[in-house]
Write a protein that holds these residues in place. Structure first.
Motif, PDB file in Angstrom:
ATOM      1  N   THR A 174       0.818  -1.215   0.111  1.00  0.00           N
ATOM      2  CA  THR A 174       0.033   0.061  -0.141  1.00  0.00           C
ATOM      3  C   THR A 174       0.750   1.232   0.011  1.00  0.00           C
ATOM      4  N   LYS A 175       0.704   2.006  -0.919  1.00  0.00           N
ATOM      5  CA  LYS A 175       1.375   3.426  -0.797  1.00  0.00           C
ATOM      6  C   LYS A 175       0.558   4.278  -0.148  1.00  0.00           C
ATOM      7  N   MET A 176       1.448   5.194   0.892  1.00  0.00           N
ATOM      8  CA  MET A 176       0.573   6.171   1.667  1.00  0.00           C
ATOM      9  C   MET A 176       1.611   7.393   1.939  1.00  0.00           C
ATOM     10  N   HIS A 177       1.195   8.239   2.512  1.00  0.00           N
ATOM     11  CA  HIS A 177       1.894   9.352   2.907  1.00  0.00           C
ATOM     12  C   HIS A 177       1.317  10.191   3.867  1.00  0.00           C
ATOM     13  N   GLY A 178       2.166  10.839   4.755  1.00  0.00           N
ATOM     14  CA  GLY A 178       1.748  11.743   5.895  1.00  0.00           C
ATOM     15  C   GLY A 178       2.475  13.088   5.236  1.00  0.00           C
ATOM     16  N   ILE A 179       1.492  13.951   4.882  1.00  0.00           N
ATOM     17  CA  ILE A 179       1.961  15.255   4.611  1.00  0.00           C
ATOM     18  C   ILE A 179       3.202  15.267   3.619  1.00  0.00           C
ATOM     19  N   GLY A 180       3.050  14.396   2.629  1.00  0.00           N
ATOM     20  CA  GLY A 180       3.995  14.392   1.804  1.00  0.00           C
ATOM     21  C   GLY A 180       5.338  13.448   1.986  1.00  0.00           C
ATOM     22  N   ASN A 181       5.475  13.016   3.053  1.00  0.00           N
ATOM     23  CA  ASN A 181       6.516  11.969   3.338  1.00  0.00           C
ATOM     24  C   ASN A 181       5.936  10.592   3.194  1.00  0.00           C
ATOM     25  N   VAL A 229       5.955   2.748   1.508  1.00  0.00           N
ATOM     26  CA  VAL A 229       5.452   1.742   0.935  1.00  0.00           C
ATOM     27  C   VAL A 229       5.153   0.708   2.317  1.00  0.00           C
ATOM     28  N   ILE A 230       3.859   0.558   2.453  1.00  0.00           N
ATOM     29  CA  ILE A 230       3.475  -0.461   3.566  1.00  0.00           C
ATOM     30  C   ILE A 230       3.340  -1.769   3.234  1.00  0.00           C
ATOM     31  N   VAL A 231       3.952  -2.993   3.826  1.00  0.00           N
ATOM     32  CA  VAL A 231       3.906  -4.231   3.482  1.00  0.00           C
ATOM     33  C   VAL A 231       3.077  -4.952   4.827  1.00  0.00           C
ATOM     34  N   ASP A 232       2.283  -5.862   4.459  1.00  0.00           N
ATOM     35  CA  ASP A 232       1.751  -6.696   5.595  1.00  0.00           C
ATOM     36  C   ASP A 232       2.320  -7.975   5.687  1.00  0.00           C
ATOM     37  N   PHE A 277      -4.083   7.420   2.169  1.00  0.00           N
ATOM     38  CA  PHE A 277      -3.824   6.278   1.237  1.00  0.00           C
ATOM     39  C   PHE A 277      -3.552   6.727  -0.205  1.00  0.00           C
ATOM     40  N   VAL A 278      -2.646   6.146  -1.013  1.00  0.00           N
ATOM     41  CA  VAL A 278      -2.579   6.484  -2.379  1.00  0.00           C
ATOM     42  C   VAL A 278      -3.024   5.471  -3.514  1.00  0.00           C
ATOM     43  N   PHE A 279      -2.511   4.306  -3.221  1.00  0.00           N
ATOM     44  CA  PHE A 279      -2.695   3.366  -4.095  1.00  0.00           C
ATOM     45  C   PHE A 279      -2.369   1.893  -3.507  1.00  0.00           C
ATOM     46  N   GLU A 280      -2.778   0.920  -4.122  1.00  0.00           N
ATOM     47  CA  GLU A 280      -2.473  -0.426  -3.746  1.00  0.00           C
ATOM     48  C   GLU A 280      -1.680  -0.933  -4.924  1.00  0.00           C
ATOM     49  N   GLY A 281      -0.907  -2.039  -4.789  1.00  0.00           N
ATOM     50  CA  GLY A 281       0.046  -2.459  -5.750  1.00  0.00           C
ATOM     51  C   GLY A 281       0.708  -3.946  -5.596  1.00  0.00           C
TER      52      GLY A 281
END
Length: 275
Positions: free
Chosen positions: A6-13, A16-19, A269-273
């Motif tokens: 999962t691609k995410m960001h916190g105020i631009g930082n 990639v989050i992996v489970d 959240f930005v996108f899944e891949g």
């Protein structure tokens, strides 16, 4: 074997989050992480963050952090908000319920305020040089001669090492040169995140951060915490401050020694891949 992310960001930082809750120990080597982080030929991110079973039985989950150059990190303020938002969307934590998570540098408590806002107990700022680590006797501020200039800074650990430099103007071109030099200065045996702070009022700071292992980023959560903590320790900031970074704003609350520091801000959240 392909991995979902999962691609995410916190105020631009961005992250990639992996489970890896069912498959812990899959950590790619540094070269693979660096290739994934490349913004032209990979996914592109400031940090890779894993979600894993806890090592500490008092915590609900563990999260690992790796910088874009493949090096490990002890803490990431924007990243932990994204982890909390990810866990909330996954249905394993609830809104407005404190949850204890385990970072590489120890436990933190998070509370999801809504789908896109998280507050985090980042622990008490640690100004002890040996704990930062900083190769110097303890002082309120420190002075270095760097590339022909005298630079004064404060230093603190927020689970990772930070130097905080006060400037009159964040547009000063010297900042671009001094950031990498200070990050890699021998006074910081493990390197450091270097924040350049422009104080506008007692409750408003502007900040840019050069992060060890990632370079200049649009935001740094622990950097915002460090900037607020050093500012307050020097009598330059109120207990609650708004810290404006290039990517957005965070609210930092700290009531001094003996109290933990709270950071509040968004997670997106930005996108899944699949990679």
């Amino acid at each position: 074997m392909p991995s979902r992310f999962t691609k995410m960001h916190g105020i631009g930082n961005d992250f990639v989050i992996v489970d890896w809750r069912e498959d812990a120990g899959r950590v790619p080597n540094a070269a693979r992480i660096k290739a994934m982080a490349d913004r032209h030929t990979g996914i592109g991110f400031d940090q890779l963050i894993s979600i894993e079973p806890p090592r500490d039985p008092s915590c609900e989950f563990y999260y690992g952090i790796w910088n874009s150059d493949g090096s490990p990190s002890g803490q990431c303020g924007n990243g932990v908000r994204c982890v909390a938002a990810w866990l909330y969307r996954d249905g394993v934590i609830e809104r407005d319920v404190p949850v204890r998570l385990e970072s590489p540098s120890g436990p933190v408590v998070v509370r999801v305020l809504d789908e896109s806002t998280v507050t985090v107990d980042m622990g008490e700022p640690d100004f002890t040089p040996a704990h930062i680590p900083l190769d110097h006797a303890p002082h309120a501020t420190y002075t270095l001669h760097v590339d022909g200039e005298e630079v004064s800074f404060g230093a603190v650990s927020m689970g990772n090492p930070h130097g905080v430099v006060f400037v009159d103007d964040l547009a000063d071109p010297r900042i671009e040169r001094l950031g990498p030099l200070l990050t890699n200065h021998p006074i910081f045996p493990q390197g450091a995140n270097i924040g350049f702070v422009q104080r506008t009022t007692a409750d408003q700071l502007k900040l840019r951060v050069h992060e060890r292992g990632s370079g200049w980023t649009r935001a740094c959560g622990t950097g915002a915490c460090a900037a607020a903590a050093v500012s307050q320790a020097l009598g330059l900031a109120a207990p609650v401050v708004a810290v404006a970074l290039p990517g957005g704003e965070l609210t930092i609350e700290w009531h001094g020694p003996g109290h933990t520091l709270w950071m509040t801000g968004p997670a997106a959240f930005v996108f899944e891949g699949e990679v």
